[in-house]
Write a protein that holds these residues in place. Structure first.
Motif, PDB file in Angstrom:
ATOM      1  N   LYS A  98      18.403  36.682  -9.844  1.00  0.00           N
ATOM      2  CA  LYS A  98      18.689  37.755  -8.948  1.00  0.00           C
ATOM      3  C   LYS A  98      19.107  39.103  -8.891  1.00  0.00           C
ATOM      4  O   LYS A  98      18.718  39.994  -8.384  1.00  0.00           O
ATOM      5  N   GLU A  99      20.022  38.468  -9.564  1.00  0.00           N
ATOM      6  CA  GLU A  99      21.176  39.948 -10.528  1.00  0.00           C
ATOM      7  C   GLU A  99      19.941  41.423 -10.944  1.00  0.00           C
ATOM      8  O   GLU A  99      20.257  42.243 -10.737  1.00  0.00           O
ATOM      9  N   ASN A 100      19.842  41.166 -11.655  1.00  0.00           N
ATOM     10  CA  ASN A 100      17.926  41.743 -12.436  1.00  0.00           C
ATOM     11  C   ASN A 100      17.578  42.332 -11.588  1.00  0.00           C
ATOM     12  O   ASN A 100      16.963  43.265 -11.207  1.00  0.00           O
ATOM     13  N   HIS A 101      17.193  41.211 -10.669  1.00  0.00           N
ATOM     14  CA  HIS A 101      16.169  41.476  -9.760  1.00  0.00           C
ATOM     15  C   HIS A 101      16.734  43.115  -8.699  1.00  0.00           C
ATOM     16  O   HIS A 101      15.832  43.971  -8.447  1.00  0.00           O
ATOM     17  N   LEU A 102      17.750  42.786  -8.875  1.00  0.00           N
ATOM     18  CA  LEU A 102      18.281  44.004  -7.805  1.00  0.00           C
ATOM     19  C   LEU A 102      19.204  44.917  -8.226  1.00  0.00           C
ATOM     20  O   LEU A 102      19.195  46.842  -7.973  1.00  0.00           O
ATOM     21  N   LYS A 103      18.680  44.998  -9.839  1.00  0.00           N
ATOM     22  CA  LYS A 103      18.961  46.137 -10.701  1.00  0.00           C
ATOM     23  C   LYS A 103      17.645  46.735 -10.720  1.00  0.00           C
ATOM     24  O   LYS A 103      17.717  48.137 -10.689  1.00  0.00           O
ATOM     25  N   TYR A 104      16.906  46.111 -11.262  1.00  0.00           N
ATOM     26  CA  TYR A 104      15.963  47.071 -11.438  1.00  0.00           C
ATOM     27  C   TYR A 104      14.863  47.795 -10.142  1.00  0.00           C
ATOM     28  O   TYR A 104      14.102  49.230  -9.648  1.00  0.00           O
TER      29      TYR A 104
END
Length: 395
Positions: free
Chosen positions: A202-208
């Motif tokens: 989820k963290e990388n999802h939001l980052k991208y």
């Protein structure tokens, strides 16, 4: 010799009255030829003159008087050609040197002063006249006014240089546009592809997603500037004049750019020297917001430490309002200050500093200020920051 003596004998053998008649005919022809010659010199459309090698004017025809705006020949004869007529005295010396060496000169170009002090461009030529000892005692010359031709030539040269410079700037602009559009587009496509990974945290999802949004905003800004500059060049920009509260515009702009300044760790503030809740002027709100936004955005972009502050004050004598944006950023050299408002121009800050942008922002700012009836100026020292001021009429 025998033939000449024979001719003389024939003449002398004639009656005395006939000899006098022949003499009168020859004399009349000589006078007529001299008269025609003088008329030709006086009425010539080309300036004709005689001077001493030292520069004393001996004679000048009407064409020269008209060219140099003198009322009479007597006025001109009082002038020293070598000291008072030539703009560059060195050219007069060069003119004399060629005459001494070659005896004549043609198509010599120089600049002369008129009686009123105006400068004209001339093309002249002359022949050195010598006495029996070979000493030059007079110049017989001509001069033609080529000012119109010269000015046209200078305009053509300037236009050619400007066209070449515009072509270079346009090429650089197109190269930059390619970068400004392809870079965010590649970022969007790249991160969109990464989002297809089903096991993405989820963290990388939001980052991208954040990266895609940032690149999208960058590309939209580039497209928006292209549209704005195109409308300016086509002179089809709409202006909406209305009552606007300056304090509201300042506060809204502060709120908009405070997060960006905080992210870079620089102090961001606006100065308010007026206690009134409403400060009303009559202008185009959208244009003023765009001007402030572009100047403040640039100030934050080019400031890595220190502060950015902005505000406004009034010029009561001229009934104007002055906005200002001050930063402690990289600064702008005096050479670049003359060019930063030009189309397609971007300041080269070296390889260590690479900044995004189309290079059109300040061009748009300058044109918007002009359209609203104002002026913009800059004070800056390279390495010490910049201060932009733009003045607009209150009504």
């Amino acid at each position: 010799m025998a033939m000449i003596l024979s001719s003389i004998k024939k003449v002398l053998s004639k009656p005395l009255g006939e000899i006098f008649s022949i003499s009168r005919i020859l004399k009349n022809r000589t006078w007529e030829n001299n008269s025609l010659y003088l008329d030709l010199v006086k009425n010539s459309l080309v300036g004709l003159y005689q001077t001493t090698p030292e520069g004393q004017i001996l004679y000048a025809n009407q064409a020269i008087l008209k060219m140099l705006k003198y009322d009479s020949l007597e006025d001109l004869l009082e002038k020293d050609l070598s000291k008072e007529c030539y703009v560059d005295s060195n050219k007069r010396e060069n003119f004399k040197k060629i005459l001494e060496e070659k005896g004549e000169i043609i198509n010599f170009k120089s600049e002369w002063y008129t009686k009123e002090g105006d400068v004209i461009y001339v093309r002249e030529g002359a022949r050195a006249v010598r006495d029996i000892t070979g000493r030059i005692y007079r110049y017989d010359g001509y001069v033609d006014n080529i000012t119109d031709f010269k000015l046209t030539q200078m305009k053509l040269i300037k236009a050619t240089q400007e066209a070449e410079e515009a072509s270079k700037l346009k090429s650089a602009f197109l190269t930059n546009m390619n970068h400004e559009i392809r870079t965010p587009m590649n970022s969007i496509l790249g991160f969109a592809e990464l989002l297809e990974d089903s096991v993405l945290s989820k963290e990388n999802h939001l980052k991208y997603i954040g990266a895609i949004q940032q690149s999208s905003v960058r590309m939209l800004n580039t497209i928006d500037e292209l549209i704005q500059i195109s409308r300016l060049d086509a002179d089809c920009l709409d202006i909406y004049i209305e009552d606007l509260n300056v304090k509201d515009v300042i506060e809204d702009t502060y709120v908009l750019y405070k997060p960006e300044a905080d992210a870079k760790g620089i102090e961001f503030s606006y100065e308010n020297n007026y206690k009134a809740k409403e400060i009303i002027i009559f202008s185009d709100k959208e244009k003023i917001e765009i001007i402030l936004s572009k100047l403040i955005s640039n100030a934050i972009k080019y400031t890595n430490k220190g502060s950015v502050k902005f505000g406004f004050d009034f010029k009561t004598k001229t009934n104007e309002i002055q906005f200002y944006i001050k930063d402690t950023g990289v600064g702008i050299s005096s050479e670049d200050q003359e060019l930063i408002f030009e189309h397609f121009y971007r300041i080269d800050n070296g390889k260590e500093l690479i900044y995004e942008g189309s290079g059109l922002g300040l061009t748009i700012v300058k044109e918007y200020v002009r359209i609203l009836g104002g002026k913009i100026r800059i004070e800056s020292v390279k390495g010490e920051g910049s201060q932009f001021y733009f003045v607009l009429p209150i009504n």
